[in-house]
Design a protein around this motif. Structure first.
Motif, PDB file in Angstrom:
ATOM      1  N   CYS A   1      13.994   3.011   2.157  1.00  0.00           N
ATOM      2  CA  CYS A   1      12.577   3.275   2.377  1.00  0.00           C
ATOM      3  C   CYS A   1      11.989   2.314   3.411  1.00  0.00           C
ATOM      4  CB  CYS A   1      11.803   3.151   1.069  1.00  0.00           C
ATOM      5  SG  CYS A   1      11.715   1.465   0.445  1.00  0.00           S
ATOM      6  N   VAL A   2      10.744   2.559   3.743  1.00  0.00           N
ATOM      7  CA  VAL A   2       9.950   1.693   4.614  1.00  0.00           C
ATOM      8  C   VAL A   2       8.720   1.286   3.818  1.00  0.00           C
ATOM      9  CG1 VAL A   2       8.563   1.600   6.723  1.00  0.00           C
ATOM     10  CG2 VAL A   2      10.745   2.816   6.721  1.00  0.00           C
ATOM     11  N   ILE A   3       8.394   0.001   3.831  1.00  0.00           N
ATOM     12  CA  ILE A   3       7.189  -0.492   3.157  1.00  0.00           C
ATOM     13  C   ILE A   3       6.102  -0.681   4.205  1.00  0.00           C
ATOM     14  CG2 ILE A   3       6.156  -2.405   1.871  1.00  0.00           C
ATOM     15  CD1 ILE A   3       8.924  -2.953   0.683  1.00  0.00           C
ATOM     16  N   VAL A   4       4.883  -0.239   3.872  1.00  0.00           N
ATOM     17  CA  VAL A   4       3.744  -0.402   4.772  1.00  0.00           C
ATOM     18  C   VAL A   4       2.632  -1.115   4.016  1.00  0.00           C
ATOM     19  CG1 VAL A   4       2.029   0.776   6.200  1.00  0.00           C
ATOM     20  CG2 VAL A   4       4.345   1.724   6.007  1.00  0.00           C
TER      21      VAL A   4
ATOM     22  N   ASP B   1       0.800  -1.223   0.000  1.00  0.00           N
ATOM     23  CA  ASP B   1       0.000   0.000   0.000  1.00  0.00           C
ATOM     24  C   ASP B   1       0.832   1.272   0.000  1.00  0.00           C
ATOM     25  OD1 ASP B   1      -2.596  -1.192   0.014  1.00  0.00           O
ATOM     26  OD2 ASP B   1      -2.231  -1.777   2.082  1.00  0.00           O
ATOM     27  N   TRP B   2       1.935   1.281   0.754  1.00  0.00           N
ATOM     28  CA  TRP B   2       2.741   2.491   0.873  1.00  0.00           C
ATOM     29  C   TRP B   2       4.221   2.166   0.818  1.00  0.00           C
ATOM     30  CZ3 TRP B   2       0.445   7.199   0.997  1.00  0.00           C
ATOM     31  CH2 TRP B   2      -0.909   7.229   1.313  1.00  0.00           C
TER      32      TRP B   2
ATOM     33  N   ALA C   1       9.711  -3.455   6.817  1.00  0.00           N
ATOM     34  CA  ALA C   1       8.362  -3.506   6.255  1.00  0.00           C
ATOM     35  C   ALA C   1       7.385  -3.714   7.408  1.00  0.00           C
ATOM     36  CB  ALA C   1       8.235  -4.636   5.246  1.00  0.00           C
ATOM     37  N   TYR C   2       6.351  -2.908   7.431  1.00  0.00           N
ATOM     38  CA  TYR C   2       5.323  -3.022   8.469  1.00  0.00           C
ATOM     39  C   TYR C   2       4.065  -3.607   7.862  1.00  0.00           C
ATOM     40  CZ  TYR C   2       8.147   0.003  11.410  1.00  0.00           C
ATOM     41  OH  TYR C   2       9.161   0.523  12.165  1.00  0.00           O
ATOM     42  N   ILE C   3       3.511  -4.617   8.526  1.00  0.00           N
ATOM     43  CA  ILE C   3       2.203  -5.154   8.162  1.00  0.00           C
ATOM     44  C   ILE C   3       1.263  -4.752   9.282  1.00  0.00           C
ATOM     45  CG2 ILE C   3       0.818  -7.206   7.729  1.00  0.00           C
ATOM     46  CD1 ILE C   3       3.433  -8.567   6.791  1.00  0.00           C
TER      47      ILE C   3
END
Length: 86
Positions: free
Chosen positions: A22-25, A9-10, A57-59
């Motif tokens: 980067c960070v993945i969300v 999503d982000w 990465a955050y779920i």
């Protein structure tokens, strides 16, 4: 990027500094496995192509206990490399 591919999503970078990692969300209701697939697809089909890296990465789920076996398995799979799943 092909419309039939599912990405996270982000993707978030620090303001005015796209040179940093980067960070993945990924926002999910309950399907942790699908979240992992989307994070993997984001890395393989987008970040690698633009030569960017992701360390975390955050779920974010609203229906899955934090200690579920799906979550533990996904963390084990990703945490041997980057990104780390939180």
């Amino acid at each position: 990027y092909p419309a039939n591919k599912k990405l996270a999503d982000w993707i978030v970078w620090e303001k005015n500094d796209l040179n940093k990692d980067c960070v993945i969300v990924e926002l999910k209701g309950s399907d942790i496995k699908h979240a992992g697939e989307q994070i993997k697809a984001t890395i393989q089909n987008l970040l690698i192509k633009i030569n960017k890296k992701c360390k975390v990465a955050y779920i974010i789920c609203n229906k899955v206990p934090s200690a579920s076996t799906d979550r533990q398995n996904l963390k084990r799979k990703f945490n041997n490399s980057n990104p780390k799943i939180k």
